[in-house]
Design a protein around this motif. Structure first.
Motif, mmCIF file in Angstrom:
data_model
loop_
_atom_site.group_PDB
_atom_site.id
_atom_site.type_symbol
_atom_site.label_atom_id
_atom_site.label_comp_id
_atom_site.label_asym_id
_atom_site.label_seq_id
_atom_site.Cartn_x
_atom_site.Cartn_y
_atom_site.Cartn_z
ATOM 1 N N ILE A 860 11.281 2.622 9.199
ATOM 2 C CA ILE A 860 10.165 3.586 9.265
ATOM 3 C C ILE A 860 9.520 3.753 7.897
ATOM 4 C CG2 ILE A 860 9.599 6.006 9.741
ATOM 5 C CD1 ILE A 860 11.937 5.962 11.793
ATOM 6 N N LEU A 861 10.293 3.785 6.860
ATOM 7 C CA LEU A 861 9.803 4.030 5.484
ATOM 8 C C LEU A 861 8.929 2.883 5.020
ATOM 9 C CD1 LEU A 861 9.981 6.018 3.154
ATOM 10 C CD2 LEU A 861 11.901 4.705 2.276
ATOM 11 N N ARG A 862 9.239 1.643 5.317
ATOM 12 C CA ARG A 862 8.444 0.503 4.869
ATOM 13 C C ARG A 862 7.043 0.549 5.458
ATOM 14 N NH1 ARG A 862 13.353 -2.362 5.342
ATOM 15 N NH2 ARG A 862 12.869 -2.966 7.489
ATOM 16 N N GLU A 863 6.910 0.892 6.722
ATOM 17 C CA GLU A 863 5.592 0.987 7.345
ATOM 18 C C GLU A 863 4.740 2.071 6.682
ATOM 19 O OE1 GLU A 863 6.389 1.684 11.401
ATOM 20 O OE2 GLU A 863 7.137 -0.348 11.829
ATOM 21 N N HIS A 864 5.295 3.180 6.375
ATOM 22 C CA HIS A 864 4.546 4.293 5.768
ATOM 23 C C HIS A 864 4.084 3.963 4.344
ATOM 24 C CE1 HIS A 864 3.327 8.336 4.917
ATOM 25 N NE2 HIS A 864 4.147 8.370 3.813
ATOM 26 N N LYS A 865 4.844 3.279 3.566
ATOM 27 C CA LYS A 865 4.498 2.932 2.193
ATOM 28 C C LYS A 865 3.375 1.922 2.142
ATOM 29 C CE LYS A 865 7.589 5.459 0.179
ATOM 30 N NZ LYS A 865 7.185 6.614 -0.649
ATOM 31 N N ALA A 866 3.351 0.994 3.059
ATOM 32 C CA ALA A 866 2.285 -0.010 3.081
ATOM 33 C C ALA A 866 0.928 0.655 3.243
ATOM 34 C CB ALA A 866 2.527 -1.002 4.224
ATOM 35 N N VAL A 867 0.804 1.627 4.103
ATOM 36 C CA VAL A 867 -0.457 2.350 4.300
ATOM 37 C C VAL A 867 -0.866 3.060 3.003
ATOM 38 C CG1 VAL A 867 -1.557 4.209 5.593
ATOM 39 C CG2 VAL A 867 -0.023 2.617 6.760
ATOM 40 N N ILE A 868 0.025 3.669 2.378
ATOM 41 C CA ILE A 868 -0.300 4.440 1.145
ATOM 42 C C ILE A 868 -0.749 3.506 0.043
ATOM 43 C CG2 ILE A 868 0.721 5.865 -0.701
ATOM 44 C CD1 ILE A 868 2.517 7.098 1.431
ATOM 45 N N ILE A 869 -0.182 2.358 -0.097
ATOM 46 C CA ILE A 869 -0.571 1.400 -1.152
ATOM 47 C C ILE A 869 -2.005 0.965 -0.950
ATOM 48 C CG2 ILE A 869 -0.161 -0.938 -2.005
ATOM 49 C CD1 ILE A 869 2.827 -0.390 -1.543
ATOM 50 N N GLN A 870 -2.399 0.675 0.238
ATOM 51 C CA GLN A 870 -3.772 0.268 0.493
ATOM 52 C C GLN A 870 -4.759 1.366 0.088
ATOM 53 O OE1 GLN A 870 -3.893 -0.698 4.650
ATOM 54 N NE2 GLN A 870 -2.760 -2.654 4.438
ATOM 55 N N LYS A 871 -4.462 2.595 0.390
ATOM 56 C CA LYS A 871 -5.364 3.711 0.072
ATOM 57 C C LYS A 871 -5.537 3.847 -1.439
ATOM 58 C CE LYS A 871 -3.709 7.802 0.109
ATOM 59 N NZ LYS A 871 -3.140 9.106 0.534
ATOM 60 N N TRP A 872 -4.512 3.775 -2.203
ATOM 61 C CA TRP A 872 -4.595 4.001 -3.660
ATOM 62 C C TRP A 872 -5.240 2.826 -4.384
ATOM 63 C CZ3 TRP A 872 -4.149 8.353 -6.125
ATOM 64 C CH2 TRP A 872 -3.467 9.420 -5.519
ATOM 65 N N VAL A 873 -5.054 1.639 -3.922
ATOM 66 C CA VAL A 873 -5.692 0.480 -4.582
ATOM 67 C C VAL A 873 -7.190 0.558 -4.446
ATOM 68 C CG1 VAL A 873 -5.977 -2.012 -4.418
ATOM 69 C CG2 VAL A 873 -3.704 -1.029 -4.468
ATOM 70 N N ARG A 874 -7.703 0.901 -3.289
ATOM 71 C CA ARG A 874 -9.151 1.025 -3.091
ATOM 72 C C ARG A 874 -9.736 2.159 -3.959
ATOM 73 N NH1 ARG A 874 -8.447 0.563 3.464
ATOM 74 N NH2 ARG A 874 -8.119 -1.723 3.557
ATOM 75 N N GLY A 875 -9.047 3.274 -3.999
ATOM 76 C CA GLY A 875 -9.554 4.371 -4.842
ATOM 77 C C GLY A 875 -9.544 4.017 -6.338
ATOM 78 N N LEU A 877 -10.007 1.090 -7.795
ATOM 79 C CA LEU A 877 -11.114 0.195 -8.112
ATOM 80 C C LEU A 877 -12.397 0.979 -8.274
ATOM 81 C CD1 LEU A 877 -10.280 -2.775 -5.698
ATOM 82 C CD2 LEU A 877 -10.057 -2.726 -8.181
ATOM 83 N N ALA A 878 -12.644 1.957 -7.400
ATOM 84 C CA ALA A 878 -13.883 2.754 -7.497
ATOM 85 C C ALA A 878 -13.858 3.607 -8.789
ATOM 86 C CB ALA A 878 -14.001 3.649 -6.262
ATOM 87 N N ARG A 879 -12.811 4.190 -9.097
ATOM 88 C CA ARG A 879 -12.742 5.044 -10.306
ATOM 89 C C ARG A 879 -12.862 4.215 -11.571
ATOM 90 N NH1 ARG A 879 -9.013 7.680 -7.119
ATOM 91 N NH2 ARG A 879 -7.281 6.472 -8.003
#
Length: 1853
Positions: A860-875, A877-879
């Protein structure tokens, strides 16, 4: 009681013994009348049968009781006989080391052959003034008795010292003369006593020689008369000599020497002045080598020669005469080496050019040929003709020896004459004490003419001694009015008649000498024919016809007749004498001048000069041949005449006898040979004295002493109020034979042996009482012991039974406890096994279930971390894109703003430079400060905006960076966890398989593990127990180590504390020693000053008419002035007329101490002045060097110099103006031809008023100048400001250049970073600039505050100056200005700490300014003082003129005249604590307040210290007037007047105490009001206002302190003089506790009774005197600390004198006396407690006396006792401890003496103790005194002056 009744069992007797002379034995049974044999038991343990003489039936001598053995006086012994005397002397000499013993009127002195410390000056002082019986026997006691009797009876005295050669006669006579010289002193400054003592080494060198019995034997007799004036001070002396042994010059026996002077010359032959004598070793001369013993062990003849020459110089024998003496003595030695060769049996010759004879002739100044001829020839004269006859070699040798003896005898007489001339005094002699040092009775194997004369002289002296003893004995009986019968004593008159009567031995000898062919044999036959069988005292030896025997008083002596005639004739060839008289050596004929005159009977003999001044020989006119006839008198005839003269002299004086005894012939120290001692005792008359005493009533008691001693033998009913009747009644019962005692007026007289019988009765009574007391005490002790044992047994039983019961109960409890423990232990084992199995099962289940749950969670933990990594990488780049854009924009903005800031900076710099210019010009300072403040505020606002922007940017940047960093970390962690999870799944599967296998293996191993666990548990428990034991041991070791560490720390602490205490004590001792040395020097100076005053008074009396017009100058006047005083002398020429008009003042006497101190202070100030001058020169050089560096401010410096020069010119012009005005005033007053000139309104009066106005204006001008100078310095300070830093903001320009070079596109990120750094740099620069501005603002605020404070101080100073008198205002203001400048100097020193060059230039300018100010101040002070003096003179003259004018004006005219306004001073309501007096009243003040003041009235009626307060208030007023001359004169007069009072009434305790108190109070007042902070802290505010303002009297304080020390020492001397007569009687002799100490029998010399009579002092007398001293000191207001020091000194005197007397009095060293002393000391301690003086240190001064008393009371037997004594007596020296033990004397038979072995043990234990060898304490020692500061709370303004003092001329101010 019959004597035979005393011979009972256990009685001790003396029996004769051939070895020991007398031996002690004890009776084994009672003696009964008729017994012929006594059964005795000897001390060595043998029994003996002693057979009584059948004819005489005399019983052996009884032995004295032990308590009487060792007595000071032999006559105190109950049994007086030879063995008792011998035993007593032996015990005192061997056991107690006492060499002196009284035997009635005789002092027996035994030679110890060892130097003893009993002849020091402290011993002399101890014996001075004491009664002879009150102290232990001593030669000083005899000398003191002679001196006292001479002063009391006004009768001349004689001390007759006799004894064998080597017995110590010369030393005893020397000590007697030393005592007289020390005690009496001399009547002149010629040091006569030193000359008297200096005659000893001279006479010893020419009259003493080494013999077989003595290394320093006197070979002549001498009688020295020491003359005294009416005040009994030595004025001179005269010496007579008798019978010099001339034969020793030419012959010495084996192991003997010639006279010392010959060996001293030989030892000094190498000296340059002695080379002409051509001497060498003593073995080279015939006259010095015959004895074969030229050296005396321990004697350096060369040093002795130096002492002899020094003594000759002291006696006035010049160097030329001394060399003449040595030439003659050297000539005698060379004459002895002259040899003769025989020609035939009747002639001889001397070899040609014989060297010894030529040297002799050269030294004597005679012709060689003539002397050579007469040495070998002689002239014979007959009736018809005269012819020359040669002589044989033997005759020539005898003639040579006779010539040598004759020359030496003449030289001896010449030296004696010159010594007498040196000792002669022109002052009339009032009385004298003669000291006779004469040979004792002598008997050798061969006795010749010398022994005959010596024994003849001793017969005469013994006859005189017997008559004197008999006379004293009979006088005592007549004085006491008791019946007496004539005592039979040995009269040696028959023996004297045999020798000196007509046809006696001497008469027949002279007759035979006149016969032409008389020989010794014919003379012997005449003796036999005349006296044999006719005189019982004359006998003929059986085997000799050339000898005879005389029965002398001491023994039979056989004399050999050979040589009698030759020695009696003393023949010398006349021709040889004539040759010597013709000598060119001037001194040699002087020796033979007496040969040409009719001389007195003794001057031509071998005995030397003996004419008596009281019996001048009458000049007789006779025939021409009378001189030759007189010259032919024989030696025997001359000696008989001189002996008769000596006896006449002795009979005209009161004799005192000293008998010297030689204890052994081997010179061993403290070795007693009984045989030799008995021989001398028989020969010297001691036993004859004993026999005379024993024939009468030798034991004598006063009635009170008898009652005190034998009170125990009386019953209560026998005791009556009349002591005399009581004693009579008791004696009638105790002694039935009334002939055994007699009752006198004051004493009871007992026959020999009766006191011993009474002592036996007393001892029996005391023994019976002791047995009864012992019986009772022992029974009581045994009963107590039994009761204690019974109680102890019951207690032990109780405790044992209880212990057994407790043990049984403990056994039962332990059994029950063991059962319970077993139950619980078994249960614990089973439960533990169950828990282990259950815990293993649960653990396996938990691990398996956990593994499954974790797998599900990781997925369960591996699936949740993958989503969070995608969100922070995109943010992220914009900043990132947004931040790069913002950084570029901000960097551009920073570059533009930096350019604008640089422009603004240039403007600010320009403004800063303008500010500095304005600061220097002192214009617009406040406006600039306000502008700067506004700029600072604006910059602060800009800085705040920039900071806000910068903070926002940094916050945004940091938040974005933090977010991106967190996202990146999360992605990395999730990736790593995924990899780890995949690997873990695989590993878990493998582990499950392994676990299944391991589970089976685990089950199989389970059992083995459990078994191993049990074993491990057992081992673990065993290990734990072992570890616990080790832990316990380690804890114990730790505790032991801790305990040891604590002990070591404690020991180290104690050691350090002890060292600290010891070092502190040592420092205190060093300080006290330094104080003592200073105070001793002060005391010596005071003594010399008194001596100077006495001599000055004597000179004044001698010069009756003083020189007219002579006036002493004031030696205390000095140019030395303190920092705050100024000289009142004016050096200007215009003051000379004024000085002549001032009245002459009476100069005070010379004050040497003040003069020396002022002289020292002048030297110090001159040195300081030189140092300051050198420093000033150095500073000026620095100023000259720094002038080149001061080009930046030339205009300012020039302006300052111009201003200063302008001010100096202005001041000079003002001074000139004042001088012109002064001249005008003089002229106006000089024009006084008419009275109208000086009237009010007249020109002179107007000029004077104008002058006063101008003076006041001048004062105002001077104050304004001071203010201007101060403002100058302030402006100078403001001109010195720190420069700005030149390097500010240099880095910003560099950044601007970098920005211009930066590109627009690719470097936006770098621009952003650079902008960030720029902002930081700007921030740091702004902060530094802010700090600088804050520092400047703070400095300005501090300066404003200091200006405010300065303003307040100036206002206070102005207020204070307004209260001061006008003449003191300028000085006070200028002084305050100097102080302010000094403070500013300190401030600028801190301000310029970083820039030394600026500070140095500032200090140079400031020094110059201060120097200018000081010069101006001195000039103004001189000017003002001139004006003050002139105004005083003018005002006085005007006042006189006004008075004269007012007398001529009528009252009407006075009313009509207009009244001019005058300045009326305001009257002070409050007194200022000052007293005003006129200068001419100073002597009156001193007279009424000091010289004529009676202390008793002042102490009782007025406040303590009133004179001191009055004097100080007068000093205050003189200080207030700034009159240094008045202060100096008053203080000097005060000090000198106090000295006069103390000199006049220095023996009055009240006077000395009064002025000591007032001197200390005066000293405290000078300190209290000196203005020094250390002394002012105890004052009130009002007292601080009364401090001295103008003068520093520190040097006078030192002079007053020295004066107080002198007064204190004088007070101690007065105390000592008052207390000294009381101490011995009150502390030692008086029985404070009656009946404790019994009175022992005393001898002829009675001691002071211990029973208090009306005239005796007791302890109460001492306490009353102490109370008197204390009350007087308290009444006089003496400081409490000073009273403590006085009390400490008093107690030291009491303790020292008491201990010294205890050490010199054997009768006081007993157990009972120790108790008395301790009781007396306790009374003194009680007195200290009553007076609250226990902390004064007085008790500690009594510690030696307390320990001596304890030493008398402690046990003195075992080694433990010795150890206890050594530890107890730490305040006593080793010599004192041994002395007390030696002197310890039992009073009763039950006490025991201290054994010699015990004393040796004490000495061995104390040998390492380092203490003083001095026996006595220094009773004259004075502790160093200190005067602690003691301020007074008395207000000066409240002091009222009583009218009784007669000080009405003084007014309060």
């Amino acid at each position: 009681m019959a004597a035979s009744e005393l011979y009972t069992k256990f009685a001790r007797v003396w029996i004769p013994d051939p070895e020991e002379v007398w031996k002690s034995a004890e009776l084994l049974k009672d003696y009964k009348p008729g017994d012929k044999v006594l059964l005795l038991h000897l001390e060595e343990g043998k029994d003996l049968e002693y057979h009584l003489d059948p004819k005489t039936k005399e019983l052996p001598h009884l032995r004295n009781p032990d308590i009487l053995v060792g007595e000071n006086d032999l006559t105190a012994l109950s049994y007086l006989h030879e063995p008792a005397v011998l035993h007593n002397l032996r015990v005192r000499f061997i056991d107690s080391k006492l060499i002196y013993t009284y035997c009635g009127i005789v002092l027996v002195a035994i030679n110890p052959y060892e130097q003893l410390p009993i002849y020091g000056e402290d011993i002399i002082n101890a014996y001075s003034g004491q009664n002879m019986g009150d102290m232990d026997p001593h030669i000083f006691a005899v000398a003191e008795e002679a001196y006292k009797q001479m002063a009391r009876d006004e009768r001349n005295q004689s001390i007759i010292v006799s004894g064998e050669s080597g017995a110590g006669k010369t030393v005893s006579a020397k000590y007697a003369m030393r005592y007289f010289a020390t005690v009496s002193g001399s009547a002149s400054e010629a040091n006569v006593e030193e000359k008297v003592l200096a005659s000893n080494p001279i006479m010893e060198s020419i009259g003493n020689a080494k013999t077989t019995r003595n290394d320093n034997s006197s070979r002549f007799g001498k009688y020295i008369e020491i003359g005294f004036d009416k005040r009994y001070r030595i004025i001179g002396a005269n010496m007579r000599t008798y019978l010099l042994e001339k034969s020793r010059v030419v012959f010495q026996a084996e192991e003997e020497r010639n006279y010392h002077i010959f060996y001293q010359l030989c030892a000094s032959a190498k000296l340059p002045e002695f080379k002409m004598l051509r001497l060498g070793n003593a073995n080279n001369f015939h006259y010095t080598k015959q004895g074969g013993s030229p050296v005396i062990e321990g004697v350096d003849d060369a040093k002795e020669m130096a002492h002899t020459r020094q003594a000759c110089t002291l006696l006035g024998i010049s160097e030329s005469y001394q060399m003449g003496i040595f030439r003659i003595l050297a000539g005698i030695l060379h004459l002895g080496n002259v040899g003769f060769t025989s020609r035939d049996s009747d002639s001889c010759t001397i070899p040609p050019k014989h060297e010894p004879l030529s040297i002799f002739c050269d030294l004597m100044g005679v012709d060689y040929e003539e002397m050579c001829h007469w040495l070998c020839h002689r002239k014979l004269a007959t009736a018809a003709e005269t012819y020359i006859k040669p002589i044989s070699k033997l005759q020539a040798t005898n003639a040579r020896d006779a010539l040598a003896k004759h020359i030496y005898a003449k030289l001896f007489n010449w030296i004696v004459d010159h010594v007498n001339q040196a000792l002669h005094s022109a002052v009339k002699q009032h009385s004298f004490i003669g000291v006779l040092d004469i040979y004792g009775f002598e008997t050798f194997e061969i006795n010749s003419f010398e022994q005959f004369c010596i024994n003849y002289a001793n017969e005469k002296l013994q006859q005189q001694f017997n008559m004197h003893v008999f006379k004293l004995e009979q006088e005592e009986y007549m004085k006491e009015q008791i019946p007496w019968t004539l005592i039979d004593f040995y009269d040696n008159q028959p023996c004297i008649n045999l020798i000196e009567s007509k046809l006696g031995i001497l008469d027949l000898l002279d007759e035979e000498c006149k016969m032409p062919k008389g020989t010794d044999d014919t003379w012997a036959q005449k003796l036999y024919n005349t006296h044999l069988n006719k005189c019982a005292l004359f006998e003929k030896p059986r085997l000799s016809n050339k000898a005879f025997i005389i029965q002398h008083f001491a023994d039979k002596v056989e004399y050999q007749c050979e040589g009698f005639l030759e020695k009696n004739k003393d023949t010398v060839f006349e021709e040889q004498i004539k040759v010597l008289k013709s000598s060119k050596f001037k001194m040699l004929p002087e020796l033979f001048q007496d040969d040409e005159k009719a001389i007195s009977p003794t001057s031509a003999t071998s005995s030397g000069r003996t004419p008596l001044t009281r019996m001048p020989s009458k000049a007789t006119k006779g025939r021409p041949g009378q001189t030759a006839k007189e010259h032919k008198k024989t030696v025997g005839h001359q000696f008989r005449n001189s002996l008769h003269l000596l006896m006449e002299t002795l009979n005209a004086t009161t004799p005192h006898y000293v008998r010297c005894i030689k204890p052994n012939d081997f010179k061993f120290p403290f070795t007693f040979d009984e045989k030799r001692a008995v021989q001398q005792l028989r020969a010297c008359g001691v036993l004859e004295t004993i026999r005379i005493s024993a024939a009468g009533f030798p034991s004598r008691w006063t009635y009170q002493e008898f009652f005190s001693r034998y009170r125990v033998l009386m019953k209560q009913k026998d005791v009556l109020s009349d002591r005399k009747q009581t004693c009579k009644n008791v004696l009638e019962k105790l002694i039935l034979d009334k002939d055994k005692y007699q009752f006198g007026k004051t004493k009871i007289f007992f026959r020999a042996g009766q006191v011993a019988y009474l002592e036996k009765l007393r001892a029996d009574k005391l023994r019976a009482a002791c047995i009864r007391i012992q019986k009772t005490i022992r029974g009581w002790l045994l009963r107590k012991k039994y009761l204690r044992m019974r109680t102890a047994a019951i207690t032990v039983q109780r405790y044992v039974r209880g212990y057994q019961a407790r043990c049984y109960a403990k056994f039962l409890r332990r059994t029950q406890a063991a059962t319970v423990l077993q139950k619980y232990w078994r249960m614990f084992i089973v439960r533990r096994r169950y828990k282990v199995k259950r815990a293993a099962t649960v653990a396996l289940q938990s691990y398996l279930r956990g593994y499954l749950a974790r797998n599900r969670y990781h997925k369960i933990l591996r699936e949740h971390k993958a989503v969070i990594i995608q969100k922070w990488v995109r943010g992220w780049l914009a900043r990132t894109y947004y931040k790069r854009s913002m950084h570029a924009i901000i960097y551009l903005q920073c570059c533009f703003r930096r350019m604008m800031a640089k422009r603004e900076l240039k403007k600010l710099k320009i403004e800063a430079r303008s500010v500095e210019r304005y600061k220097k010009l002192h214009i617009g300072m406040e406006n600039k400060i306000m502008q700067l403040q506004r700029k600072v505020d604006e910059q602060n606002k800009d800085y705040k905006c920039l900071m806000e922007k910068l903070t926002n940017l940094e916050g945004i940047y940091n938040s974005e960076t933090e977010k991106l960093r967190n996202d990146l970390e999360r992605l990395q962690l999730s990736e790593e966890e995924a990899k780890i999870a995949t690997g873990r799944v695989l590993s878990l599967q493998e582990e499950i398989a392994k676990l299944r296998k391991d589970l089976e293996q685990t089950r199989s191993d389970k059992k083995s593990i459990e078994e191993r666990a049990d074993r491990y548990k057992q081992e673990t428990e065993q290990l734990v127990s072992n570890l616990k034991e080790e832990n316990t041991l380690l804890k114990q070791e730790k505790e032991a180590l801790n305990h040891r560490i604590v002990e070591q720390a404690k020991e180290m602490t104690e050691t350090m504390e002890k060292k600290l205490v010891e070092e502190t004590k040592q420092l205190e001792l060093d300080l006290n020693d330094e104080r003592l040395r200073y105070q001793n020097l002060l005391n010596e100076f005071s003594r010399l000053e008194e001596r100077y005053d006495d001599l000055k008074e004597e000179m004044t009396l001698m010069v009756n008419v003083p020189k007219p017009g002579h006036k002493r100058t004031d030696s205390t006047h000095s140019s030395n002035e303190s920092e705050y005083t100024f000289s009142s002398e004016i050096a200007d020429t215009e003051d000379i007329p004024l000085r002549t008009e001032e009245p002459s003042e009476k100069k005070v006497p010379l004050d040497m101490s003040l003069f020396l101190k002022l002289q020292k202070r002048v030297t110090e100030l001159e040195q300081e002045k030189q140092v300051m001058q050198d420093e000033l020169d150095r500073k000026e050089e620095q100023v000259l060097r720094s002038k080149a560096k001061e080009e930046e401010r030339p205009q300012i410096r020039g302006a300052e110099l111009e201003y200063e020069s302008l001010k100096r010119q202005e001041l000079e012009s003002e001074n000139k103006k004042l001088k012109n005005e002064l001249n005008e005033l003089r002229k106006a007053l000089s024009e006084k031809s008419a009275p109208e000139v000086t009237a009010p309104g007249a020109p002179a009066y107007c000029v004077l008023m104008e002058q006063l106005t101008s003076v006041s204006e001048e004062l105002d001008v001077r104050k304004e100048e001071v203010l201007i100078l101060r403002s100058q310095l302030v402006s100078q300070k403001e001109a010195i400001q720190p420069k700005d830093d030149k390097n500010t903001m240099t880095d910003s320009t560099i950044l601007l250049e970098d920005v211009q070079k930066m590109k627009d596109k690719g470097e936006i990120a770098q621009a952003y970073i650079g902008l960030k750094e720029t902002n930081r740099l700007l921030e740091s620069q702004l902060q530094s600039q802010k700090r600088n501005h804050e520092n400047e603002a703070e400095a300005l605020r501090g300066e404003i505050q200091s200006l405010k404070e300065e303003n307040n101080r100036q206002q206070q100073l102005l207020a204070q100056n307004l209260q001061l008198p006008p003449e003191a205002r300028i000085e006070a203001s200028l002084q305050h200005e100097i102080t302010r400048l000094t403070n500013e100097n300190l401030y600028f020193e801190e301000f310029y700490a970083d820039d030394p060059k600026k500070y140095q230039s500032y200090r140079i300018s400031l020094y110059k300014r201060m120097i200018d100010l000081m010069e101006q101040l001195e000039k103004q002070d001189k000017t003002v003082r001139k004006l003050k003096k002139q105004l005083k003179v003018f005002a006085k003259k005007i006042g006189e003129l006004e008075v004269g004018q007012m007398e001529n004006i009528s009252p009407g005219q006075i009313i009509d005249e207009p009244i001019r306004p005058v300045n009326i001073p305001r009257k002070e309501k409050d007194f200022q604590g000052m007293l005003e007096y006129k200068k001419e009243d100073e002597q009156k003040l001193v007279k009424n307040l000091i010289l004529e003041l009676k202390p008793r009235g002042v102490a009782v009626n007025l406040i303590p210290g009133l004179p001191a307060y009055i004097l100080f208030m007068c000093v205050r007023h003189a200080d207030y007037l700034n009159d240094d001359q008045k202060v100096r004169s008053l203080l000097t007069s005060t000090i000198n007047s106090i000295k006069k009072v103390l000199k006049k009434r220095g023996d009055d305790f009240e006077t000395v105490s009064f002025w000591l108190s007032n001197t200390c109070r005066f000293l405290h007042c000078l300190k209290q009001y000196s203005g020094e902070e250390g002394f002012m802290k105890h004052n009130t505010s009002r007292q601080n206002e009364h401090c001295l303002t103008n003068f520093d009297l520190a040097e006078y304080r030192q002079v007053l302190s020295d004066l107080a020390i002198q007064i204190y020492q004088q007070l101690v001397r007065v105390l000592e003089n008052i207390l000294q007569p009381m101490i011995v009687s009150g502390m030692l002799e008086h029985e404070t506790i009656q009946g404790v100490s019994g009175v022992k029998p005393t001898g002829l010399r009675k001691r002071t009774s211990s029973i208090a009579d009306e005239g005796t002092y007791t302890l109460d007398s001492i306490l009353r005197q102490l109370n008197s001293f204390h009350s007087v000191m308290c009444q006089h207001g003496m400081d409490p600390e000073l009273i403590k020091q006085v009390v400490k000194q008093m107690f030291y005197i009491v303790g020292a004198i008491t201990l010294n007397n205890l050490l010199l009095r054997k009768d006081m060293c007993s157990w009972s006396k120790g108790m008395q002393i301790r009781y007396n000391v306790s009374q003194l301690e009680e007195w200290l407690r009553d007076k609250n003086l226990m902390n004064s240190g007085a008790k500690e001064t009594l510690e030696p006396l307390i320990q001596a008393a304890q030493l008398l009371q402690v046990k003195k037997k075992t080694d433990d006792d010795a150890e206890a004594i050594c530890s107890m007596c730490n305040a006593l020296t080793t010599a004192q401890i041994v002395k007390v033990l030696n002197l310890y004397t039992p009073v009763n038979e039950f006490e025991e003496r201290v054994s010699v072995s015990f004393i040796r043990t004490i000495q061995m234990r104390l040998r390492d103790r380092k203490d003083s060898p001095q026996l006595l304490m220094d009773a004259k020692h004075i502790f160093p005194v200190t005067f602690p500061f003691n301020p007074s709370s008395l207000a000066l303004e409240t002091i009222q002056i009583p009218a009784s003092l007669g000080l009405g001329f003084i007014s309060r101010v």
